[in-house]
Design a protein around this motif. Structure first.
Motif, short mmCIF file in Angstrom:
data_model
loop_
_atom_site.label_atom_id
_atom_site.label_comp_id
_atom_site.label_asym_id
_atom_site.label_seq_id
_atom_site.Cartn_x
_atom_site.Cartn_y
_atom_site.Cartn_z
N MET A 1 0.84 -1.17 0.00
CA MET A 1 0.00 0.00 0.00
C MET A 1 0.89 1.25 0.00
O MET A 1 1.78 1.38 0.82
CB MET A 1 -0.88 -0.01 1.25
N THR A 2 0.68 2.14 -0.93
CA THR A 2 1.46 3.37 -1.00
C THR A 2 0.62 4.54 -0.52
O THR A 2 -0.58 4.60 -0.76
CB THR A 2 1.93 3.66 -2.43
N VAL A 3 1.29 5.42 0.17
CA VAL A 3 0.61 6.60 0.69
C VAL A 3 1.02 7.79 -0.17
O VAL A 3 2.20 8.06 -0.36
CB VAL A 3 1.01 6.85 2.16
N SER A 4 0.05 8.47 -0.69
CA SER A 4 0.32 9.65 -1.51
C SER A 4 0.46 10.86 -0.59
O SER A 4 -0.43 11.16 0.19
CB SER A 4 -0.83 9.87 -2.49
N ARG A 5 1.61 11.51 -0.71
CA ARG A 5 1.86 12.69 0.12
C ARG A 5 1.89 13.91 -0.80
O ARG A 5 2.84 14.11 -1.53
CB ARG A 5 3.17 12.56 0.86
#
Length: 56
Positions: A1-5
């Motif tokens: 899971m990637t977190v968009s910052r």
């Protein structure tokens, strides 16, 4: 899971303004240095050449 910052729009605008301001400032400093260097190298007046060489 990637977190968009992502930056909020207001912070992004502030960062872009700071970046452009500092970049233009550096370009202005380099341009002023080049003008002084050229004046010192091509000047016929001893005082002008001495003054330009002190700034380097």
């Amino acid at each position: 899971m990637t977190v968009s910052r992502t930056m909020p729009p207001r912070l992004r605008k502030l960062a872009l303004t700071a970046h452009v301001t500092s970049s233009v400032g550096w370009l202005g400093a380099v341009a002023a240095f080049l003008v002084l260097a050229l004046a010192g190298l091509s000047g016929q007046d001893v005082q002008t050449m001495r003054t330009a060489s002190v700034t380097r």
